[in-house]
Design an enzyme around this catalytic site. Structure first.
Site, PDB file in Angstrom:
ATOM      1  N   ASP A   1       2.376  42.307  42.604  1.00  0.00           N
ATOM      2  CA  ASP A   1       2.302  42.554  40.944  1.00  0.00           C
ATOM      3  C   ASP A   1       1.173  41.572  40.327  1.00  0.00           C
ATOM      4  O   ASP A   1       1.306  40.530  40.428  1.00  0.00           O
ATOM      5  CB  ASP A   1       3.719  42.734  40.526  1.00  0.00           C
ATOM      6  CG  ASP A   1       3.680  42.886  39.054  1.00  0.00           C
ATOM      7  OD1 ASP A   1       2.631  42.940  38.272  1.00  0.00           O
ATOM      8  OD2 ASP A   1       4.775  43.167  38.414  1.00  0.00           O
TER       9      ASP A   1
ATOM     10  N   LYS B   1       9.374  41.738  47.946  1.00  0.00           N
ATOM     11  CA  LYS B   1       8.980  42.464  46.674  1.00  0.00           C
ATOM     12  C   LYS B   1       7.342  42.846  46.997  1.00  0.00           C
ATOM     13  O   LYS B   1       6.739  42.222  47.680  1.00  0.00           O
ATOM     14  CB  LYS B   1       9.425  41.983  45.510  1.00  0.00           C
ATOM     15  CG  LYS B   1      10.833  41.523  45.477  1.00  0.00           C
ATOM     16  CD  LYS B   1      11.725  42.820  45.060  1.00  0.00           C
ATOM     17  CE  LYS B   1      11.456  43.373  43.898  1.00  0.00           C
ATOM     18  NZ  LYS B   1      12.325  44.565  43.469  1.00  0.00           N
TER      19      LYS B   1
ATOM     20  N   ARG C   1       9.110  37.631  44.081  1.00  0.00           N
ATOM     21  CA  ARG C   1      10.234  37.462  45.179  1.00  0.00           C
ATOM     22  C   ARG C   1      10.220  37.870  46.417  1.00  0.00           C
ATOM     23  O   ARG C   1       9.335  38.764  46.712  1.00  0.00           O
ATOM     24  CB  ARG C   1      11.562  37.933  44.502  1.00  0.00           C
ATOM     25  CG  ARG C   1      12.131  37.518  43.249  1.00  0.00           C
ATOM     26  CD  ARG C   1      13.282  38.254  42.741  1.00  0.00           C
ATOM     27  NE  ARG C   1      13.185  39.823  42.266  1.00  0.00           N
ATOM     28  CZ  ARG C   1      14.126  40.540  42.069  1.00  0.00           C
ATOM     29  NH1 ARG C   1      15.012  40.600  42.448  1.00  0.00           N
ATOM     30  NH2 ARG C   1      13.546  41.516  41.354  1.00  0.00           N
TER      31      ARG C   1
ATOM     32  N   ASP D   1      -0.860  47.855  30.210  1.00  0.00           N
ATOM     33  CA  ASP D   1      -0.199  47.081  29.272  1.00  0.00           C
ATOM     34  C   ASP D   1      -0.689  45.807  28.953  1.00  0.00           C
ATOM     35  O   ASP D   1      -1.197  45.231  29.691  1.00  0.00           O
ATOM     36  CB  ASP D   1       1.339  47.400  29.450  1.00  0.00           C
ATOM     37  CG  ASP D   1       1.676  46.449  30.724  1.00  0.00           C
ATOM     38  OD1 ASP D   1       1.530  45.412  30.550  1.00  0.00           O
ATOM     39  OD2 ASP D   1       2.009  47.169  31.823  1.00  0.00           O
TER      40      ASP D   1
ATOM     41  N   HIS E   1       0.652  43.020  31.402  1.00  0.00           N
ATOM     42  CA  HIS E   1      -0.209  42.549  32.420  1.00  0.00           C
ATOM     43  C   HIS E   1      -1.664  42.233  32.346  1.00  0.00           C
ATOM     44  O   HIS E   1      -2.115  41.647  32.929  1.00  0.00           O
ATOM     45  CB  HIS E   1       0.033  43.758  33.249  1.00  0.00           C
ATOM     46  CG  HIS E   1       1.235  44.009  34.083  1.00  0.00           C
ATOM     47  ND1 HIS E   1       2.333  44.923  33.536  1.00  0.00           N
ATOM     48  CD2 HIS E   1       1.741  43.435  35.066  1.00  0.00           C
ATOM     49  CE1 HIS E   1       3.342  44.643  34.217  1.00  0.00           C
ATOM     50  NE2 HIS E   1       3.023  43.888  35.389  1.00  0.00           N
TER      51      HIS E   1
ATOM     52  N   CYS F   1       1.042  40.640  37.396  1.00  0.00           N
ATOM     53  CA  CYS F   1       1.478  39.581  36.353  1.00  0.00           C
ATOM     54  C   CYS F   1       1.814  38.279  36.931  1.00  0.00           C
ATOM     55  O   CYS F   1       1.711  37.294  36.483  1.00  0.00           O
ATOM     56  CB  CYS F   1       2.595  39.880  35.499  1.00  0.00           C
ATOM     57  SG  CYS F   1       4.166  40.554  36.465  1.00  0.00           S
ATOM     58  N   TYR F   2       2.205  38.678  38.261  1.00  0.00           N
ATOM     59  CA  TYR F   2       2.659  37.343  39.071  1.00  0.00           C
ATOM     60  C   TYR F   2       1.395  36.245  39.536  1.00  0.00           C
ATOM     61  O   TYR F   2       1.319  35.276  40.124  1.00  0.00           O
ATOM     62  CB  TYR F   2       3.324  37.451  40.469  1.00  0.00           C
ATOM     63  CG  TYR F   2       4.530  38.074  39.925  1.00  0.00           C
ATOM     64  CD1 TYR F   2       5.418  37.107  39.390  1.00  0.00           C
ATOM     65  CD2 TYR F   2       4.878  39.026  40.188  1.00  0.00           C
ATOM     66  CE1 TYR F   2       6.843  37.579  39.003  1.00  0.00           C
ATOM     67  CE2 TYR F   2       6.182  39.777  39.791  1.00  0.00           C
ATOM     68  CZ  TYR F   2       7.176  38.933  39.036  1.00  0.00           C
ATOM     69  OH  TYR F   2       8.556  39.429  38.816  1.00  0.00           O
TER      70      TYR F   2
ATOM     71  N   ASP G   1      -0.151  46.285  36.657  1.00  0.00           N
ATOM     72  CA  ASP G   1       0.660  45.758  38.012  1.00  0.00           C
ATOM     73  C   ASP G   1      -0.097  46.072  39.163  1.00  0.00           C
ATOM     74  O   ASP G   1      -0.273  44.911  39.915  1.00  0.00           O
ATOM     75  CB  ASP G   1       2.080  46.255  37.540  1.00  0.00           C
ATOM     76  CG  ASP G   1       2.886  46.290  38.749  1.00  0.00           C
ATOM     77  OD1 ASP G   1       2.283  45.769  39.674  1.00  0.00           O
ATOM     78  OD2 ASP G   1       3.932  46.404  38.591  1.00  0.00           O
TER      79      ASP G   1
ATOM     80  N   HIS H   1      12.817  33.172  41.890  1.00  0.00           N
ATOM     81  CA  HIS H   1      11.798  33.965  41.188  1.00  0.00           C
ATOM     82  C   HIS H   1      10.642  33.314  40.604  1.00  0.00           C
ATOM     83  O   HIS H   1      10.735  32.690  39.886  1.00  0.00           O
ATOM     84  CB  HIS H   1      12.725  34.716  40.214  1.00  0.00           C
ATOM     85  CG  HIS H   1      11.811  35.832  39.524  1.00  0.00           C
ATOM     86  ND1 HIS H   1      11.193  35.556  38.471  1.00  0.00           N
ATOM     87  CD2 HIS H   1      12.090  37.187  39.403  1.00  0.00           C
ATOM     88  CE1 HIS H   1      10.557  37.131  38.099  1.00  0.00           C
ATOM     89  NE2 HIS H   1      11.462  37.955  38.643  1.00  0.00           N
TER      90      HIS H   1
HETATM   91 ZN   LIG Z   1       4.546  42.804  36.401  1.00  0.00          ZN
END
Ligand SMILES: [Zn+2]
Length: 272
Positions: A105, A102, A99, A167, A170, A107-108, A160, A56
């Site tokens: 996103d 998935k 991952r 938010d 993110h 934030c990654y 995201d 992850h």
């Molecule tokens: Zn995220």
């Protein structure tokens, strides 16, 4: 974190970071920690929360960063880790998934792309002569496309993916990922790669990068929407779809319901 308490690679990273910052990091304090983190690297190449868990992005960053602090990153299979993380950047979106299998996103952009500078340094220490001295080992332009086109809220803040609310979590990690995507190295080795017009360059200090609330609104001006049309056509070209699809993607990013609600609907950290 304490006798009988939960065990987690995030906790190991927090403990190593705090010990380092407060100058109390001793070998005795972390006896066996590095070896335990190394056991969290699984067959995929990434790191899970505990030994045997699925790899992850968030756990992998914490694991590698902790080992860098402890100067034990050589305990990992670095090439296997490199193979795993570079496979998490998606060809179509340009952003990273957390991952296997998935969705991408925002934030990654930090948790995954942030691994590449650490890996670059570790592999350079091992004498890898094939390393670039001007680029990280991921598609820096594609990640900037995803963040600039798909992750900005017109009212300020980042998110995201289109359809999600902005938010603080993110916003922080999209901006952090954008900084990595735009800058390689430091000092004499510093190389900048800014996609599109100069106004897309993320500016630190007084312009709002990683600053409190007032900075989040200022950050919007630093992150221009002017690349949107060009990127939409690029995505359209890659997907072989009509312009309507790209417009819909952009519209979703710009007109998401609840886009003015700051701090609501923030997903639990690393649950997605
Ligand atoms: Zn995220």
């Amino acid at each position: 974190m304490h006798v009988g308490g939960e065990v987690d690679v995030r906790s190991a990273y927090c403990a190593a970071a705090v010990a380092s910052l407060t100058n109390v990091l001793t070998p005795a304090l972390f006896t066996g920690t590095a070896e335990w983190i190394a056991r969290c690297q699984n067959w995929e190449g990434g790191i899970g929360g505990v030994p045997g868990m699925e790899a992850h992005g968030g756990y992998t960053f914490c694991g590698l960063a902790a080992l860098v602090i402890l100067k034990k990153e050589h305990l990992l299979n670095l090439r296997s880790l490199l193979h795993w993380v570079t496979g998490r950047q998606m060809h179509f979106e340009g952003g990273f998934q957390g991952r296997c299998n998935k969705l991408v996103d925002g934030c990654y952009s930090f948790w995954q792309a942030g691994l590449l500078p650490l890996l670059h340094r570790a592999l350079h220490t091992q004498g890898d002569e094939a390393l670039s001295m001007s680029r990280w080992m991921f598609d820096q332009s594609a990640l900037q496309e995803y963040i600039l086109l798909c992750c900005q809220c017109p009212a300020g803040g980042l998110l995201d993916k289109p359809g999600k609310s902005r938010d603080f979590y993110h916003t922080c990690y999209c901006l952090s990922g954008l900084a990595i995507a735009q800058h390689f190295g430091s000092g004499d080795l510093h190389h900048e790669l800014v996609l599109g017009i100069p106004e897309n360059r993320l500016v630190g200090g007084g312009r709002g990068y990683r600053t409190p609330t007032s900075g989040l609104l200022q950050a919007q001006s630093a992150l221009s929407f002017t690349l949107a049309a060009a990127h939409a056509s690029h995505l359209q070209h890659c997907a072989g779809k009509s312009g309507e699809g790209s417009d819909a993607l952009l519209a979703a990013a710009c007109a998401q319901p609840g886009g003015n609600r700051v701090g609501v609907c923030a997903p639990p950290i690393w649950a997605e």
